[in-house]
Design a protein around this motif. Structure first.
Motif, mmCIF file in Angstrom:
data_model
loop_
_atom_site.group_PDB
_atom_site.id
_atom_site.type_symbol
_atom_site.label_atom_id
_atom_site.label_comp_id
_atom_site.label_asym_id
_atom_site.label_seq_id
_atom_site.Cartn_x
_atom_site.Cartn_y
_atom_site.Cartn_z
ATOM 1 N N THR A 5 84.705 -31.238 0.381
ATOM 2 C CA THR A 5 84.840 -30.286 -0.729
ATOM 3 C C THR A 5 84.064 -29.426 -1.039
ATOM 4 N N GLN A 6 84.284 -28.236 -1.429
ATOM 5 C CA GLN A 6 83.517 -27.293 -2.162
ATOM 6 C C GLN A 6 83.569 -26.493 -3.324
ATOM 7 N N THR A 7 82.401 -26.056 -3.688
ATOM 8 C CA THR A 7 82.491 -25.337 -5.074
ATOM 9 C C THR A 7 81.250 -24.331 -5.009
ATOM 10 N N PRO A 8 81.674 -23.310 -5.736
ATOM 11 C CA PRO A 8 82.938 -22.773 -6.243
ATOM 12 C C PRO A 8 84.109 -22.568 -5.309
ATOM 13 N N SER A 9 85.113 -22.351 -5.749
ATOM 14 C CA SER A 9 86.190 -21.767 -4.637
ATOM 15 C C SER A 9 86.123 -20.224 -4.641
ATOM 16 N N HIS A 10 85.504 -19.590 -5.528
ATOM 17 C CA HIS A 10 85.594 -18.120 -5.556
ATOM 18 C C HIS A 10 84.219 -17.897 -6.591
ATOM 19 N N GLN A 11 83.467 -17.110 -6.032
ATOM 20 C CA GLN A 11 82.301 -16.683 -6.830
ATOM 21 C C GLN A 11 82.012 -15.151 -6.685
ATOM 22 N N VAL A 12 81.945 -14.429 -7.660
ATOM 23 C CA VAL A 12 81.598 -12.859 -7.707
ATOM 24 C C VAL A 12 80.309 -12.844 -8.260
ATOM 25 N N THR A 13 79.365 -11.884 -7.605
ATOM 26 C CA THR A 13 78.049 -11.685 -7.912
ATOM 27 C C THR A 13 77.571 -10.423 -7.715
ATOM 28 N N VAL A 19 72.491 -16.917 -4.782
ATOM 29 C CA VAL A 19 73.998 -17.486 -4.924
ATOM 30 C C VAL A 19 73.836 -18.976 -4.221
ATOM 31 N N ILE A 20 74.284 -20.060 -4.890
ATOM 32 C CA ILE A 20 74.442 -21.382 -4.129
ATOM 33 C C ILE A 20 75.561 -21.760 -3.968
ATOM 34 N N LEU A 21 75.842 -22.090 -2.696
ATOM 35 C CA LEU A 21 77.270 -22.728 -2.578
ATOM 36 C C LEU A 21 77.214 -24.168 -2.147
ATOM 37 N N ARG A 22 77.941 -24.831 -2.844
ATOM 38 C CA ARG A 22 77.898 -26.408 -2.709
ATOM 39 C C ARG A 22 79.021 -27.134 -1.859
ATOM 40 N N CYS A 23 78.664 -28.059 -1.367
ATOM 41 C CA CYS A 23 79.615 -28.682 -0.446
ATOM 42 C C CYS A 23 79.324 -30.366 -0.626
ATOM 43 N N VAL A 24 80.386 -31.108 -0.492
ATOM 44 C CA VAL A 24 80.299 -32.366 -0.572
ATOM 45 C C VAL A 24 81.024 -33.106 0.864
ATOM 46 N N SER A 73 74.751 -36.876 -1.207
ATOM 47 C CA SER A 73 76.026 -36.391 -0.936
ATOM 48 C C SER A 73 76.196 -34.856 -0.916
ATOM 49 N N ASN A 74 75.448 -34.086 -1.385
ATOM 50 C CA ASN A 74 75.660 -32.811 -1.534
ATOM 51 C C ASN A 74 74.836 -31.998 -0.361
ATOM 52 N N PHE A 75 75.703 -30.841 0.095
ATOM 53 C CA PHE A 75 74.943 -30.083 1.321
ATOM 54 C C PHE A 75 75.257 -28.782 0.612
ATOM 55 N N THR A 76 73.812 -27.897 0.286
ATOM 56 C CA THR A 76 74.139 -26.515 -0.356
ATOM 57 C C THR A 76 73.575 -25.551 0.680
ATOM 58 N N LEU A 77 74.223 -24.388 0.606
ATOM 59 C CA LEU A 77 73.849 -23.096 1.391
ATOM 60 C C LEU A 77 73.708 -22.194 0.122
ATOM 61 N N LYS A 78 72.127 -21.730 0.154
ATOM 62 C CA LYS A 78 71.730 -20.698 -0.647
ATOM 63 C C LYS A 78 71.527 -19.175 -0.034
ATOM 64 N N ILE A 79 71.898 -18.260 -0.737
ATOM 65 C CA ILE A 79 71.694 -17.158 -0.395
ATOM 66 C C ILE A 79 70.936 -16.553 -1.417
ATOM 67 N N ARG A 80 69.569 -15.995 -0.947
ATOM 68 C CA ARG A 80 68.569 -15.732 -1.914
ATOM 69 C C ARG A 80 68.681 -14.313 -2.532
ATOM 70 N N SER A 81 69.169 -13.315 -1.817
ATOM 71 C CA SER A 81 69.251 -12.102 -2.503
ATOM 72 C C SER A 81 70.465 -11.244 -1.734
ATOM 73 N N THR A 82 71.801 -11.462 -2.395
ATOM 74 C CA THR A 82 72.994 -11.158 -1.830
ATOM 75 C C THR A 82 73.137 -9.617 -1.354
ATOM 76 N N LYS A 83 73.342 -9.446 -0.445
ATOM 77 C CA LYS A 83 73.828 -8.154 -0.001
ATOM 78 C C LYS A 83 75.554 -7.844 0.010
ATOM 79 N N LEU A 84 75.976 -6.645 0.106
ATOM 80 C CA LEU A 84 77.434 -6.379 0.076
ATOM 81 C C LEU A 84 78.053 -6.834 1.086
ATOM 82 N N GLU A 85 77.253 -7.138 2.570
ATOM 83 C CA GLU A 85 77.811 -7.496 3.715
ATOM 84 C C GLU A 85 78.037 -9.090 3.693
ATOM 85 N N ASP A 86 77.426 -9.654 2.840
ATOM 86 C CA ASP A 86 77.588 -11.152 2.475
ATOM 87 C C ASP A 86 79.002 -11.585 1.975
#
Lengths: 116, 113
Positions: A5-13, A19-24, A73-86
């Motif tokens: 499972t992943q959250t959020p399903s959609h993030q606008v930034t 940004v932190i994307l979460r996964c279980v 349980s959680n496994f996260t991906l963090k993007i420190r300073s997002t770019k358009l190409e992310d």
């Protein structure tokens, strides 16, 4: 049937934001992965994680990216300073045995990141 | 590193006909070759895989063949149905515990009624 499972399903930034994307992952799985898919393109490997450390990472996974397993349980991906190409769909995946042990890779539904 | 090429990028077949998608890989150390199906807006899902100790594997209407000498592998779908319409990705990986899977560029398969 257990699922990743992943959250959020959609993030606008906004560009430059963190940004932190979460996964279980599936509970008895030991190997964890992040992949991304830019719209209409192929699925690209970012990073693999096993035994609380990065096993392998791609050229895409630069210093702006980090992963963490903050608890059991959680496994996260963090993007420190997002770019358009992310902007992409980010898929978390997990595997019980790893590919050497005939372990199938199970993907989550994905988190769509839109960077403005 | 591994590079996986996939052809064709789009494929349209009449319902009931067969579809074939072909892939080549570059790293002779790769020995695990899964195929994923991705419906629009959904996650990739494994439909069949093959390891290098076999040349062919079949599961109902889906079969995969592997030629290690030539470094290519193919997906065959027989008696295609509308629900087979999706993007199909081939992939390759080495046989180590935390090894990554490298995906091909995908084939958009459309089944014409």
């Amino acid at each position: 049937e257990p699922e990743v499972t992943q959250t959020p399903s959609h993030q606008v930034t906004q560009m430059g934001q963190e940004v932190i994307l979460r996964c279980v992952p599936i509970s008895n799985h030991l190997y964890f992965y992040w992949y991304r898919q830019i719209l209409g393109q192929k699925v690209e490997f970012l990073v693999s994680f096993y035994n609380n450390e990065i096993s392998e990472k791609s050229e895409i996974f630069d210093d702006q990216f980090s992963v963490e397993r903050p608890d059991g349980s959680n496994f996260t991906l963090k993007i420190r300073s997002t770019k358009l190409e992310d902007s992409a769909m980010y898929f978390c995946a997990s595997s019980e045995l790893g590919l050497a042990g005939a372990g199938e890779l199970f993907f989550g539904e994905g988190s769509r990141l839109t960077v403005l | 590193g591994e590079n996986v090429e996939q052809h064709p990028s789009t494929l349209s077949v009449q319902e009931g006909d067969s579809a074939v998608i072909k892939c080549t890989y570059s790293d002779s150390a790769s020995n695990y070759f899964p195929w994923y199906k991705q419906e629009l807006g959904k996650r990739p899902q494994l439909i069949i895989d093959i390891r290098s100790n076999v040349g062919e594997k079949k599961d109902q209407r889906i079969a995969v063949t592997l030629n290690k000498t030539a470094k290519h592998f193919s997906l065959h779908i027989t008696e295609t149905q509308p629900e087979d319409s999706a993007v199909y990705f081939c992939a390759a990986s080495q046989d180590s515990s935390a090894s990554k899977i490298i995906f091909g560029s995908g084939t958009r398969l459309s089944i014409r009624p």
